[in-house]
Every structure is written in structure tokens, then in C-alpha cells.
Design an enzyme around this catalytic site. Structure first.
Site, mmCIF file in Angstrom:
data_model
loop_
_atom_site.group_PDB
_atom_site.id
_atom_site.type_symbol
_atom_site.label_atom_id
_atom_site.label_comp_id
_atom_site.label_asym_id
_atom_site.label_seq_id
_atom_site.Cartn_x
_atom_site.Cartn_y
_atom_site.Cartn_z
ATOM 1 N N ASP A 177 0.854 -1.177 0.000
ATOM 2 C CA ASP A 177 0.000 0.000 0.000
ATOM 3 C C ASP A 177 0.896 1.235 0.000
ATOM 4 O O ASP A 177 1.578 1.512 0.988
ATOM 5 C CB ASP A 177 -0.903 0.018 1.233
ATOM 6 C CG ASP A 177 -1.986 -1.054 1.204
ATOM 7 O OD1 ASP A 177 -1.793 -2.078 0.517
ATOM 8 O OD2 ASP A 177 -3.006 -0.875 1.884
ATOM 9 N N LYS A 229 -7.284 3.447 -2.660
ATOM 10 C CA LYS A 229 -7.572 3.392 -1.230
ATOM 11 C C LYS A 229 -7.775 4.804 -0.692
ATOM 12 O O LYS A 229 -7.104 5.741 -1.127
ATOM 13 C CB LYS A 229 -6.397 2.690 -0.524
ATOM 14 C CG LYS A 229 -6.436 2.659 0.983
ATOM 15 C CD LYS A 229 -5.206 1.919 1.515
ATOM 16 C CE LYS A 229 -5.058 2.024 3.013
ATOM 17 N NZ LYS A 229 -3.850 1.333 3.520
ATOM 18 N N LYS A 265 -10.429 0.284 -1.717
ATOM 19 C CA LYS A 265 -10.222 -0.033 -0.306
ATOM 20 C C LYS A 265 -10.601 1.154 0.565
ATOM 21 O O LYS A 265 -10.114 2.263 0.368
ATOM 22 C CB LYS A 265 -8.769 -0.421 -0.047
ATOM 23 C CG LYS A 265 -8.459 -0.721 1.419
ATOM 24 C CD LYS A 265 -7.030 -1.201 1.622
ATOM 25 C CE LYS A 265 -6.676 -1.332 3.083
ATOM 26 N NZ LYS A 265 -5.285 -1.813 3.306
#
Length: 254
Positions: free
Chosen positions: A113, A177, A206
Site C-alpha cells: 500500500d 484506497k 479499499k
């Protein structure tokens, strides 16, 4: 670059959410069990790995230093290690992000990430933003991993969020995300809906930051999230096991 929202019917958010909420194991499979606080200890990292293995969460998400520890703890469990890079500001050099990604992957990470370079985005240097992501995406994919790009939506305008989503997907992100959890706000239903609208079926979305209950997770899933990052993952799954908890389509905001 032109930004447009695809037909929202291309992704069946309600269908995905219903499936994810159909059982504790299905819900666990979309939760990234997360421990990113700066004072996290070895014993705490090992504890979340034990929980991730027990519940079969989507991954155990840790800071880079703990990659090897988590990989050793999760070996043979089928649960991957997730690691954040360029975290939490996104302002690291592209070369540093590339090297960091390569190192955590070599240590056993699977989910990476990374934080988008927010300042570059707001400076209008869109090619540089895309390049920053693409360089990391190449490393991650070459090593069999997946890349999630953190937009830090609380710092972005509506137009910024749309453009950042599109840039990340074009650059090779497997997921876009919302948040690091270390800025001024976390995931919102509106942001998830916007990001899913841009993504369509091209990438996962996400939700992370402030998701502490089953109701929170439910709202994000019905809005279009396909992965949720939370430190309260165990509590969220355990709420679903309680037969008195109602699972229905959310009618309000986050």
C-alpha cells in the site's frame, strides 16, 4: 486528461456487499487486519498475525520494519503480509519508494500500500504522479504482489479525488484506497462511491480510516468498497457472528 465517471452499473456493489456479509469467513476475506501505529511492539505485531491466521483475514498489514517478522509468523497459513510504503505522507523520492517496495517484497510482503504524492497532484504535475505510481507498480507486479494506492482523500477536492483515482488506475494500481488513518479524516461513503464510480470494474476500492464497527464496514461495502482496512477487524467479524446483528442495506451516510 479527461476524467469521466463510468456507468455505475458496471460494478454490482450491492451484490458484492451481500456476498461479503453472508458469513464471518466471507467478511474476514475482505478485511486487511492492520497495525500501523508508530509504537507497535514485536509482541503486538505477532498478536495481529495470530489473529489474521485464525480469522483468515485478507492480509496482516504492518509497517516495513516488521515485514520479516510478520512473514515468518504467517508462513504456511495462507494469509499474506501487507506493508505500507512512502507512508504516511507520500512525499518520498520515487527511487526510495521503488527500493522500499523491492525490499519489503523480498522480505515476504505480498500487498503493498503506497501513498500517492499528494503535493505533486495538487501542483498539477499529473505525469509525475502517474510515473511515481507506475514505477512501484512494475516492481510489485514483477514480484507477484498487488499494489494499493492511498489517495488521502481528506486532503483532496472532488476533482482531485477523481483525477487521483484515474491516474492510479492507469499507472497500474490494483486497488485505490481512501486514507492512511494519520491525516485529518478517514473513509466516507461519498468518497467510496466516487472512487468506485471512476474505477468501475477496473480496480478494487479499499476503505480505510475510522472503520470500527460492522455498521461502518457494511456502509463501505454497499458504497462500493471491495477491501477494508481496519484495526478493529476482529470486533467487526465477531459482530457478524451475533445473530441479533441486522444486516441490511444502509440508508444513511458514514
Amino acid at each position: 486528461m479527461s476524467i469521466s465517471i463510468p456507468d455505475p452499473t458496471t460494478f454490482d456493489a450491492a451484490g458484492f456487499a451481500t456476498q461479503a456479509l453472508s458469513s464471518p469467513s466471507a467478511l474476514a476475506a475482505v478485511l486487511d487486519h492492520t497495525l500501523l501505529k508508530p509504537d507497535a511492539t514485536r509482541s503486538q505485531v505477532l498478536a495481529i498475525c495470530e489473529e489474521a491466521a485464525k480469522y483468515k483475514f485478507a492480509c496482516a498489514m504492518v509497517n516495513p520494519f516488521w515485514t520479516g517478522t510478520a512473514a515468518a509468523a504467517l508462513k504456511g497459513t495462507g494469509v499474506p503480509v501487507g506493508v505500507v510504503i512512502g507512508f504516511p505522507l507520500g512525499a518520498s523520492l520515487t527511487a526510495s519508494k521503488k527500493e522500499e517496495a523491492g525490499r519489503v517484497l523480498a522480505l515476504g510482503a505480498h500487498d503493498v500500500d503506497m501513498v500517492l504524492n499528494i503535493g505533486l497532484l495538487k501542483s498539477g504535475e499529473f505525469d509525475a504522479v502517474k510515473h511515481d505510481i507506475h514505477i512501484v507498480a512494475e516492481v510489485v507486479h514483477a514480484n507477484g504482489g498487488i499494489l494499493k494506492v492511498i489517495l488521502e482523500t481528506c486532503l483532496l477536492s472532488f476533482e482531485d479525488k477523481m483525477r487521483a483515482s484515474e491516474l492510479a488506475i492507469e499507472a497500474g494500481a490494483d486497488f485505490i484506497k481512501t486514507s492512511t488513518g494519520f491525516s485529518t479524516g478517514g473513509a466516507t461513503v461519498d468518497d467510496i462511491q466516487l472512487m468506485r464510480g471512476v474505477a468501475g470494474t477496473r480496480s478494487g476500492v479499499k476503505a480505510s480510516g475510522g472503520i470500527r464497527s460492522l455498521a461502518d464496514a457494511q456502509a463501505m461495502l454497499f458504497a462500493g468498497a471491495t477491501r477494508i482496512g481496519a484495526s478493529a477487524s476482529v470486533r467487526i467479524v465477531n459482530e457478524l457472528t451475533n445473530p441479533t446483528d441486522a444486516i441490511g442495506v444502509p440508508t444513511g451516510g458514514y
